[in-house]
Design an enzyme around this catalytic site. Structure first.
Site, short mmCIF file in Angstrom:
data_model
loop_
_atom_site.label_atom_id
_atom_site.label_comp_id
_atom_site.label_asym_id
_atom_site.label_seq_id
_atom_site.Cartn_x
_atom_site.Cartn_y
_atom_site.Cartn_z
N SER A 170 0.97 -1.23 -0.09
CA SER A 170 -0.24 0.15 0.02
C SER A 170 0.95 1.20 0.09
O SER A 170 1.80 1.41 -0.79
CB SER A 170 -1.07 0.05 1.21
OG SER A 170 -1.94 0.85 0.87
N ASP A 297 -9.68 -6.04 -4.67
CA ASP A 297 -9.21 -5.03 -3.68
C ASP A 297 -10.12 -3.48 -3.68
O ASP A 297 -10.66 -3.30 -4.62
CB ASP A 297 -7.77 -4.40 -3.97
CG ASP A 297 -7.18 -3.77 -3.22
OD1 ASP A 297 -7.78 -2.89 -2.13
OD2 ASP A 297 -5.93 -3.62 -3.00
N HIS A 325 -7.14 -5.82 -0.19
CA HIS A 325 -6.15 -5.25 -0.15
C HIS A 325 -4.95 -5.39 0.59
O HIS A 325 -3.74 -5.13 0.55
CB HIS A 325 -6.57 -3.72 0.32
CG HIS A 325 -5.55 -2.81 0.23
ND1 HIS A 325 -4.80 -2.19 -0.99
CD2 HIS A 325 -4.86 -1.94 1.15
CE1 HIS A 325 -3.93 -1.29 -0.98
NE2 HIS A 325 -3.90 -0.90 0.48
#
Length: 346
Positions: A170, A297, A325
């Site tokens: 991320s 996601d 995610h």
């Protein structure tokens, strides 16, 4: 053929089937028991963070770590322990540095750490500044240099002839991009796991702006901002509402991992992700990059991930079906196979 009745098994066959069923049941219970034990250990570790931070100095890595487009299943490459050993022996760079994303900490990698260690590799999980059990006040982290300092310090401490594989999740993609610019000779490969793979002059926040709002609107209207320096000053951190994190981050993750995250995630330093990164072809561009897409996601949509790949093409792209995610929770085995494959690439 649809009307044909199945042959009834003989009595001996039924007995054997029952025995096999019992064995499978016991095996399933053992596996479940082991998983529950891992979850309890991880949860216990997080609940004791405040006590641990008083006793230890340094990142979580000292406690939970140890010292392309191809999508083949690595389990097909070898079928016994000897083949696995030979496969791992052929991997030149065995040290993985795992860099968490926004709000997370080294704790989120516990499954990947276990799998990498079992494969004979050396995972290192770091807490970035103000994350995990690092007790720095999140509101005081003002630059990417400050936020990524534990990663930069670790890379700087490596011997001259040693390299690592960086994995950033991320917003951790921005942290490893920053590290690529400063220590390209210490990094063999960089893996962007559903991550902010920014281009030169881009802010990490810009990656999410298509799904959230422009930075200006976000700063004006968001109700989830923290003002560590007072309401009359710029916001300093971003705090996710716990009721939304399941749908955004963990839509396919096990309930126990969601519970672990709910008691562990911390506010996100805002200024580092609003900082434009300077990335040059001579440094950042000198290291091979790989992007891992997560296809279910809700936080960073597949469309945005495709856009990142188009605008800043990596050397290889991998996809994980059914992953939210956080594939280190929802699809740890699939993620592990990809990391092994990347590790063996020249």
């Amino acid at each position: 053929m649809g009307n044909t009745l199945p042959c009834m098994p003989k009595k001996g066959a039924r007995g054997a089937a029952r025995s096999a069923s019992k064995r499978n049941s016991r095996s399933g219970r053992n596996t479940t028991s082991e998983e529950e034990m891992l979850h309890r250990q991880a949860l216990s570790m997080v609940l004791q963070q405040h006590q641990l931070s008083q006793r230890f100095d340094g990142s979580m890595s000292r406690r939970i770590g140890s010292t392309s487009s191809r999508r083949k299943n690595l389990s097909e490459n070898f079928s016994n322990g000897r083949q696995v050993a030979e496969f791992i022996g052929n991997i030149e760079i065995k040290k993985f540095v795992l860099v968490h994303g926004e709000g997370f900490g080294a704790w989120c990698w516990y499954k990947s750490i276990s799998l990498l260690e079992e494969s004979g590799l050396q995972p290192i999980a770091l807490d970035l500044t103000g994350s995990g059990i690092d007790h720095t006040d999140t509101n005081g982290v003002a630059t990417m240099a400050e936020y990524a300092k534990p990663l930069l310090d670790y890379l700087q401490s490596l011997p001259e002839d040693e390299k690592v594989i960086l994995v950033g999740h991320s917003c951790g993609g921005a942290s490893i991009s920053y590290a690529l610019e400063y220590y390209p000779k210490k990094i063999s490969k960089a893996v962007f796991l559903s991550a902010t793979m920014v281009s030169n002059g881009q802010r990490p926040f810009d990656v999410f702006s298509g799904e959230l709002a422009s930075a200006e609107v976000f700063m004006q209207e968001s109700q989830l901002l923290s003002y560590g320096n007072g309401k009359d000053r710029s916001p300093t951190a971003f705090v996710f509402d716990k009721q939304y994190i399941k749908g955004l981050y963990f839509n396919n993750s096990p309930p126990k991992d969601i519970a672990l995250a709910a008691v562990s995630m911390r506010p996100i330093p805002l200024k580092p992700i609003m900082e434009k990164l300077s990335l040059t072809p001579e440094k950042y561009g000198a290291v091979k990059r790989y992007f891992v897409q997560t296809l279910d996601d809700h936080m960073l949509s597949p469309d945005i991930q495709e856009k990142l790949v188009r605008e800043n093409p990596p050397h290889g792209v991998y996809k994980i079906k059914g992953s939210d995610h956080c594939p280190f929770f929802s699809k740890p085995q699939s993620l592990h196979k990809i990391l092994l494959e990347i590790a063996q690439l020249p």
